[in-house]
Motif scaffolding. Structure first.
Motif, mmCIF file in Angstrom:
data_model
loop_
_atom_site.group_PDB
_atom_site.id
_atom_site.type_symbol
_atom_site.label_atom_id
_atom_site.label_comp_id
_atom_site.label_asym_id
_atom_site.label_seq_id
_atom_site.Cartn_x
_atom_site.Cartn_y
_atom_site.Cartn_z
ATOM 1 N N LYS A 1 26.923 38.549 44.961
ATOM 2 C CA LYS A 1 26.952 38.321 43.581
ATOM 3 C C LYS A 1 27.095 39.884 43.010
ATOM 4 C CE LYS A 1 24.925 33.841 42.991
ATOM 5 N NZ LYS A 1 23.746 33.188 42.120
ATOM 6 N N LEU A 2 27.751 39.592 41.782
ATOM 7 C CA LEU A 2 28.104 40.888 41.026
ATOM 8 C C LEU A 2 27.060 40.735 39.827
ATOM 9 C CD1 LEU A 2 31.796 41.065 40.691
ATOM 10 C CD2 LEU A 2 30.526 42.588 41.911
ATOM 11 N N LYS A 3 26.330 41.568 39.506
ATOM 12 C CA LYS A 3 25.454 41.945 38.402
ATOM 13 C C LYS A 3 26.346 42.093 37.154
ATOM 14 C CE LYS A 3 21.442 43.972 40.946
ATOM 15 N NZ LYS A 3 20.349 44.860 41.079
ATOM 16 N N THR A 4 27.056 43.035 37.094
ATOM 17 C CA THR A 4 28.043 43.261 35.881
ATOM 18 C C THR A 4 29.384 43.603 36.432
ATOM 19 O OG1 THR A 4 26.110 44.357 34.899
ATOM 20 C CG2 THR A 4 28.244 44.654 33.668
ATOM 21 N N PRO A 5 30.449 42.466 36.276
ATOM 22 C CA PRO A 5 31.388 42.790 36.516
ATOM 23 C C PRO A 5 32.460 43.483 35.482
ATOM 24 C CG PRO A 5 31.226 40.534 35.554
ATOM 25 C CD PRO A 5 29.826 41.032 35.786
ATOM 26 N N LEU A 6 33.352 44.167 36.208
ATOM 27 C CA LEU A 6 34.124 44.994 35.253
ATOM 28 C C LEU A 6 34.868 44.504 34.287
ATOM 29 C CD1 LEU A 6 34.797 47.849 34.496
ATOM 30 C CD2 LEU A 6 36.580 47.839 36.181
ATOM 31 N N VAL A 7 35.555 43.225 34.732
ATOM 32 C CA VAL A 7 36.704 42.397 34.112
ATOM 33 C C VAL A 7 36.341 40.869 34.478
ATOM 34 C CG1 VAL A 7 38.983 41.674 34.197
ATOM 35 C CG2 VAL A 7 38.650 44.166 34.638
ATOM 36 N N THR A 8 36.438 40.042 33.272
ATOM 37 C CA THR A 8 36.536 38.852 33.234
ATOM 38 C C THR A 8 38.006 38.221 32.886
ATOM 39 O OG1 THR A 8 34.337 38.636 32.381
ATOM 40 C CG2 THR A 8 35.386 36.609 32.278
ATOM 41 N N ALA A 9 38.322 37.518 33.759
ATOM 42 C CA ALA A 9 39.851 36.658 33.781
ATOM 43 C C ALA A 9 39.446 35.381 33.281
ATOM 44 C CB ALA A 9 40.498 36.890 34.800
ATOM 45 N N ILE A 10 39.815 34.801 32.037
ATOM 46 C CA ILE A 10 39.586 33.478 31.620
ATOM 47 C C ILE A 10 40.951 32.780 31.902
ATOM 48 C CG2 ILE A 10 39.099 32.280 29.659
ATOM 49 C CD1 ILE A 10 38.061 35.031 28.246
ATOM 50 N N VAL A 11 40.512 31.682 32.361
ATOM 51 C CA VAL A 11 41.601 30.624 32.781
ATOM 52 C C VAL A 11 41.135 29.219 31.900
ATOM 53 C CG1 VAL A 11 42.744 29.251 34.670
ATOM 54 C CG2 VAL A 11 41.975 31.531 35.050
ATOM 55 N N SER A 12 42.157 29.031 31.124
ATOM 56 C CA SER A 12 42.112 27.686 30.496
ATOM 57 C C SER A 12 42.932 26.511 31.142
ATOM 58 C CB SER A 12 42.356 27.769 28.760
ATOM 59 O OG SER A 12 42.410 26.505 28.104
ATOM 60 N N THR A 13 42.502 25.174 31.274
ATOM 61 C CA THR A 13 43.311 24.534 31.874
ATOM 62 C C THR A 13 43.463 23.031 31.370
ATOM 63 O OG1 THR A 13 44.014 23.370 34.010
ATOM 64 C CG2 THR A 13 41.664 23.748 33.719
ATOM 65 N N TYR A 14 44.428 22.544 31.147
ATOM 66 C CA TYR A 14 44.678 21.073 30.784
ATOM 67 C C TYR A 14 46.013 20.547 31.311
ATOM 68 C CZ TYR A 14 44.922 16.598 28.284
ATOM 69 O OH TYR A 14 44.962 15.356 27.981
ATOM 70 N N ALA A 15 45.760 19.413 32.240
ATOM 71 C CA ALA A 15 46.864 18.785 32.956
ATOM 72 C C ALA A 15 47.768 20.012 33.736
ATOM 73 C CB ALA A 15 47.628 17.831 31.935
ATOM 74 N N SER A 16 46.966 20.734 34.280
ATOM 75 C CA SER A 16 47.848 21.826 35.006
ATOM 76 C C SER A 16 47.402 22.053 36.365
ATOM 77 C CB SER A 16 47.880 23.138 34.368
ATOM 78 O OG SER A 16 46.526 23.545 34.303
ATOM 79 N N GLU A 17 47.193 20.758 37.033
ATOM 80 C CA GLU A 17 46.636 20.805 38.596
ATOM 81 C C GLU A 17 47.734 21.533 39.478
ATOM 82 O OE1 GLU A 17 45.752 17.507 42.062
ATOM 83 O OE2 GLU A 17 45.977 16.934 40.252
ATOM 84 N N CYS A 18 49.055 21.181 39.151
ATOM 85 C CA CYS A 18 50.116 21.782 40.119
ATOM 86 C C CYS A 18 49.940 23.160 40.031
ATOM 87 C CB CYS A 18 51.581 21.122 39.386
ATOM 88 S SG CYS A 18 51.828 21.677 37.974
ATOM 89 N N PHE A 19 49.565 23.931 38.954
ATOM 90 C CA PHE A 19 49.717 25.300 39.185
ATOM 91 C C PHE A 19 48.178 25.932 39.519
ATOM 92 C CE2 PHE A 19 52.482 24.089 35.284
ATOM 93 C CZ PHE A 19 53.728 24.721 35.908
ATOM 94 N N MET A 20 47.272 25.131 39.609
ATOM 95 C CA MET A 20 45.860 25.918 39.497
ATOM 96 C C MET A 20 45.617 26.605 41.050
ATOM 97 S SD MET A 20 42.922 26.670 38.322
ATOM 98 C CE MET A 20 43.055 25.670 36.674
ATOM 99 N N GLU A 21 46.218 26.144 41.917
ATOM 100 C CA GLU A 21 45.838 26.650 43.131
ATOM 101 C C GLU A 21 46.664 28.087 43.361
ATOM 102 O OE1 GLU A 21 45.085 27.468 47.206
ATOM 103 O OE2 GLU A 21 44.357 25.719 46.325
#
Length: 671
Positions: free
Chosen positions: A3-23
């Protein structure tokens, strides 16, 4: 991994009806060279698909992936804001599920910000593909986003940040989160907000792969996107014009105008990249001219571009804003104007039209709104004001309308609609005629925005000629591109041959009363029918050379189809002006128009028209027009439409030998 205590970068992923792209999205993020220093937060906006199962399978392997599902569907920017509040990283980036990043994308953007603390955001160039779920290096290139280096004026011109920037998380503590009012342009507004105070750094290399397809957020909500862009650009243009803190205006103006002159002098053919740079300098020159008080010169520059270079939406946005920025002396001594507004479009477009009325420099007016809602149980007014109250960006509009005196505001219903959902405009027109009390009438559709000085100028213009029935302004058609329509003096022959695009004409009330048998009141091109009807009553048409109205339309090309429909309608309803030549070619009768043009006054012009109508034959005028239109369709090989019109004629008059004979010929030719 641990586990990281303090990550350098947070990547935010928002999803709605995008199962085909998630993998592919998660695999792309896990494949980042800096992944061990990252956390991924997936915000599932109550998607009906199974993105959650895919995310959980990755969580089993990677402890730095978090998954949050909302209880109900939310928009993109509320989802991003949830991710920002939960984020632990020093830097933030968005990861759209359908786009892909170069393996070193995030590492290189972080390095740029780590090396220079003056910059708060880093962005790169990008490749465009139409192949979904490709690795970064595999996508077929169909285009590019080659951005310019950051400059606030250029960012006002167009959003040149791209789909995958990286920014300091501390920026949100300073200027706030993404504005959740927006559906598709909230990131653009946030970048502009940050750009007012801070610098961005541009990495001139391809670090992103953008998927272009018909079901992304931008293409699904084109009208809303255009409305949001309009609001954002107008807001930040006004903010720049009002800001008095800049001391480098002369030097900046010289820099950009010199660049424009050099480009014009040296370039014969240009690439898309060079044209973008030229447009930037041209745009900045016009905006800076306006800031130093030379608004008219700036407007002329922008108008010249639209006529001489291309129909740039960016140039159109600035012209739009400056037309509404102009200030002139107000003359309140002119007579009353009745504004008749048709509420037949998106509520925000209606609000924009009403706002422009309140900004008119001519102060003596009344407002009549024709609502497309039916009056059920006395609820018409409540429905109308609820609609305005829902528009958060126009907080004072409802109150200003309610504050109008009772005799200055009337809300009417179109009445019932026919089986096709088309409102009964004949009934609506009669309602309006009973309520109008102005000396002049201006009919507007939702989305037609008046410049502040237009009505004042139009009233003065009509006052100079008692036989003038209307005056029309120069118009700016604005949507996915921008196109100016010159305000030219009314020409009967030219108008019969090709419909002009009149919008927001100001009519003399006595002339407007002559239209009580016409239903062509509110559609942009139907107003052309009003011009012809007035001309047939002997009235003259005038024009203003200045911009008077901005007409919001999604796709400029839609105007071409509407113009063709309008021409067909006029041929049907005004057949005495047309003759048939050759194999069904419909042409304007030059000799008839010459008789009209040679008449010396209103009475004689009206008499010429009455004579032409009586000479048009024993068939009804509508049947005669339908016959000409049927010939036109036959020539264009639109057999079904031609036969449909002929059937209409014969159903009303089975003895019409011309229609019967043409029907036989068409059927025989088809066989």
């Amino acid at each position: 991994m641990s586990k990281l205590k303090t990550p350098l970068v947070t990547a935010i992923v928002s999803t709605y009806a995008s199962e085909c792209f998630m993998e592919g999205c998660l695999a792309n993020l896990v494949g980042q060279t800096i992944f061990d220093d990252m956390e991924i937060i997936v915000i599932d906006a109550a998607s009906p698909e199974n993105e959650g199962d895919i995310v959980r399978s990755y969580q089993e392997r990677y402890s730095n992936i978090r998954y949050i599902r909302t209880p109900e569907r939310i928009g993109l920017y509320p989802a991003w804001n949830i991710g920002i509040r939960e984020a632990k990283g020093k830097y933030l980036t968005n990861a759209n599920t359908d786009d892909r990043k170069h393996p070193q994308c995030i590492e290189k953007l972080v390095k740029a910000l780590e090396e220079d603390h003056e910059f708060v955001l880093a962005y790169s160039d990008c490749v465009i593909t139409d192949e979904a779920n490709c690795e970064f290096s595999e996508g077929r290139e169909i285009g590019r986003f080659d951005w310019l280096d950051h400059d606030h004026l250029n960012l006002i011109r167009r959003c040149e940040i791209g789909p995958m920037p990286l920014w300091r998380a501390s920026l949100h503590e300073e200027i706030g989160l993404f504005d959740e009012y927006f559906i598709g342009a909230g990131d653009y507004e946030f970048w502009l907000r940050a750009s007012q105070k801070h610098r961005f750094i541009h990495l001139k290399e391809d670090l992103g792969l953008y998927l272009q397809h018909d079901n992304n957020l931008e293409t699904r909500n084109m009208r809303r996107k255009l409305n949001e862009e309009y609001y954002i650009k107008s807001t930040y243009i006004k903010s720049f014009l009002k800001d008095s803190s800049s001391s480098k205006l002369p030097a900046l103006l010289t820099l950009h105008t010199d660049a424009v002159k050099s480009f014009v002098r040296n370039q014969k053919s240009v690439t898309a990249e060079q044209l973008n740079l030229f447009e930037y300098h041209y745009y900045a020159s016009a905006l800076l001219l306006a800031k130093v008080g030379m608004v008219d010169d700036a407007i002329k520059m922008l108008d010249d571009w639209l006529h001489s270079v291309n129909v740039s939406k960016n140039i159109g946005h600035l012209l739009y804003a400056l037309l509404l920025w102009q200030n002139e002396e107000v003359d309140t001594s002119a007579k009353m104007v009745s504004f008749v507004v048709s509420d037949n479009a998106h509520p925000e477009l209606l609000a924009r039209t009403l706002e422009s009325i309140f900004k008119q420099q001519h102060e003596n007016w009344e407002l009549i709104v024709l609502s497309s809602d039916e009056e059920l149980g006395g609820q018409l007014e409540k429905t109308f004001f609820d609609k305005l109250s829902a528009l958060a960006k126009y907080p004072n509009l409802k109150g200003r309308i309610e504050a109008l005196q009772d005799d200055k505001f009337h809300l009417l219903s179109y009445g019932h609609s026919d089986d096709n959902g088309i409102s009964n405009t004949d009934e609506a027109l009669q309602q309006v005629l009973n309520r109008v009390s102005g000396d002049y009438v201006c009919t507007l559709c939702s989305g037609e925005v008046l410049t502040p000085s237009y009505i004042l100028k139009a009233v003065l213009k009509l006052g100079q000629d008692s036989e003038a029935g209307w005056v029309s302004p120069k118009a700016l058609f604005f949507g996915t591109s921008a196109a100016p329509a010159w305000g030219v003096p009314f020409s009967l022959k030219q108008s019969l041959a090709e419909p002009p695009a009149p919008g927001a004409s100001l009519f003399r009330y006595n002339a407007w009363k002559d239209l009580q048998n016409s239903s062509s009141v509110f559609s942009t091109f139907e107003k052309w029918g009003l011009w012809l009807a007035l001309a047939e009553h002997g009235w003259k048409g005038l024009s203003l050379a200045d911009f008077g109205v901005i007409i919001n339309i999604v796709h400029i090309n839609d105007l071409l189809a509407e113009k063709q429909r309008a021409l067909h309608t006029v041929i049907t309803e005004h057949p005495w002006w047309y003759s048939v030549k050759g194999a069904g070619e419909v042409a304007v009768k030059s000799e008839a128009v010459a008789q009209y043009d040679n008449a010396v006054d209103k009475r004689q012009r009206a008499e010429v028209v009455r004579t032409l109508m009586s000479e048009s034959g024993n068939n009804s005028s509508v049947d005669s027009g339908k016959f000409r239109l049927a010939l036109h369709y036959w020539k264009k090989k639109k057999t079904d439409k031609a036969l449909e019109l002929l059937e209409q004629i014969l159903s009303d008059n089975s003895d019409n030998s011309e229609a019967a004979e043409l029907k036989k010929i068409i059927i025989a030719a088809s066989v």
